[in-house]
Design a protein around this motif. Sequence first.
Motif, PDB file in Angstrom:
ATOM      1  N   LYS A 144       0.780  -1.189  -0.011  1.00 12.28           N
ATOM      2  CA  LYS A 144       0.058  -0.218   0.038  1.00 12.28           C
ATOM      3  C   LYS A 144       0.900   1.134   0.123  1.00 12.28           C
ATOM      4  N   GLU A 183       2.462   1.813  -3.423  1.00 14.92           N
ATOM      5  CA  GLU A 183       1.605   2.267  -4.297  1.00 14.92           C
ATOM      6  C   GLU A 183       1.365   3.992  -3.988  1.00 14.92           C
ATOM      7  N   LYS A 184       1.353   4.148  -2.680  1.00 17.93           N
ATOM      8  CA  LYS A 184       1.092   5.615  -2.339  1.00 17.93           C
ATOM      9  C   LYS A 184       2.320   6.478  -2.756  1.00 17.93           C
TER      10      LYS A 184
END
Lengths: 260, 373
Positions: free
Chosen positions: A236, A239-240
């Motif tokens: 996550k 991706e951020k």
Amino acid sequence: MEIKTLTQSVIKLDFKPRYAVKPEDLALMAEDVLLCGFGTEKAILRPGDWTELFKELYPKIGLGEYARLLTLVEENFDQEAWKKLTRPNLWTEDAMETLHALSDCSFEFQSWVDDKKVSLMELHPLKLLLQNKVPIKTLQPLLQKVAELSRQEGQQLLEYGVDLRLIKGELPNIGGDAKKTLEYFKDLRFQNTTKQDNRKKSRLQASNLPKNISARWVRMGDQAGLELRILSVNPKDFEKNLNNLKQKKEELCQIIWKDS
Amino acid sequence: MSNHLERLIDQFDNVFIHRDSRDSQVSDRLISLFPESKIHIVDEKPRPEKTGHLSSNEFEYSKRNIYVTPHRGSFFKRCPGAKPGLVCCNYFVLNLGLQCNMNCSYCYLQSYLNTPLLTIYSNIEEALQEIDQIATQHPDLHYRVGTGETIDSLSLDPLTLYSSELITFFKKYPKWTLELKTKSNAIDQLLDIEHADNVLISWSINPQFVIKREEHGTASFNERIAAARKSRDHGFQIGFNFDPMIYHENWKENYSQMVKTITSAFSPSELQILTAGSLRFQPEQRFMMKERFGMKSLVNQGEMFLNSTGKMRYDSELRNEMFQFLIDTFKEASRDWHITLCMEVPETWATTMASTPRKIPEIRDLFEPRPRA
Ligand code: SF4
């Protein structure tokens, strides 16, 4: 075994070898040439050609030693003696000129050449000095710094230093340690490229990069570019980070490559 | 006797002719041109002891001493640009000699040559036979054959007359192109022969400022332009190679002036080929270059970096800037000018031309792979 008292006619071939023949007080000569134990008054006379004995006593010598040897051989013998003592790659005009230049360098520098096994080609800048009639002694501060570096770094510093001396007519100021001198000389030798790289570096520093992303302007040979490091602790987060970077893309390109 | 011939005869100290070449046409011609004292018929190559890398003095010697000998082995070779990592234009080279009478500071022969003589191969008829064979195997392909790889195509031509012979020979193969590359203006001997449509004479050219500093003994910028005009008027295809482009303080002004002169002297359709390349050389070549041309040379002062192809080149951004500038300056004069990049890596193509050559319709054909010779 014949012991001979050294007379005036005996040539002392004291080329200051790095490794003395053992035992150190052993003095050997062949024909009329003393080849070790140079401080002595008497020496053991060995039969045969002195060059053969030399090769037996000193099977491996470095270029610095060869440079010192060349001076002595030239003072006392003809070209043939040099040929008998050395490999054909040291008979060429190029090699002889480089060795002459090296013989003008300090003992400390010559020892660095031998310790690091620096090649003839890498010593070419010395020959260039000689050809341009620049006394090698005037570059002693540079040679001193070179001798503090690794083989590769030293060779670079020598080449940049000689190039700069010949382009500018004088050696740039040498201060700080050898590594700093190398950086400084490299910047001077590659003045325009360095300026360009520094401009990119400072723009990059002034840019506002997303958290967890760091960037550097790096040069690899004839190419320089942006190197990014992204620290992500889970998918996550990864991706951020990528999204954040994407949002910054235009801005980064603008900042870094605005004049390209 | 022409000025070129007189200068050439003066320039050489000796002409050594191997006995095996004694009956060749080129030997006859050299014997008739040079004073007897300069001619030596020899049974073996002079200075046979000299092998491997040449010193600067030996290289200088090789520029003043001719050796005429038969060539053993194949004459016909693929262009050195045809290597993995380099985009190349299916160009084949025909080496009729080795070494050059001119003296450019960056000349790659300085790291290539291992014989201290300017060699002229006497058996040109065998070279022509080789071409005959390949032409019979691939009659429909469009080959480009150049003679200027290891010797300038024209500068020694007043002595050898080889190009005239080649031009006549190439008339038989209209699909093939003979490309003569030169930095000289020695073209008068070609104007006596009826031209063939498939002969392209191209001049490697730089601004006069660069020529004066780096291309010693070559024709001046104006002389090259005048020679190109004469050749065009005679009906030859002509071209220019802006290679190697050399960085210097006023490079933009000088290259822009060069482009202006060319675009006003010629129209795009008159120049069949325009290529560009930037300064490059083998790393070890820098030693001889510095010895022979000193540190005042623009080439030796250059900021050169080791590139992935193993050669020293300018920073890639600078190369792109120089190529882009050249292309833009031509395009300002007319959109019809097209420049091909020579001996460049694909990245440079991609950044300066927005594509690789096989994707550009006007020049695609030049880069289509051909069967190996
Ligand atoms: S004209 Fe070509 S071959 Fe001759 S010296 Fe110049 S670069 Fe070398």
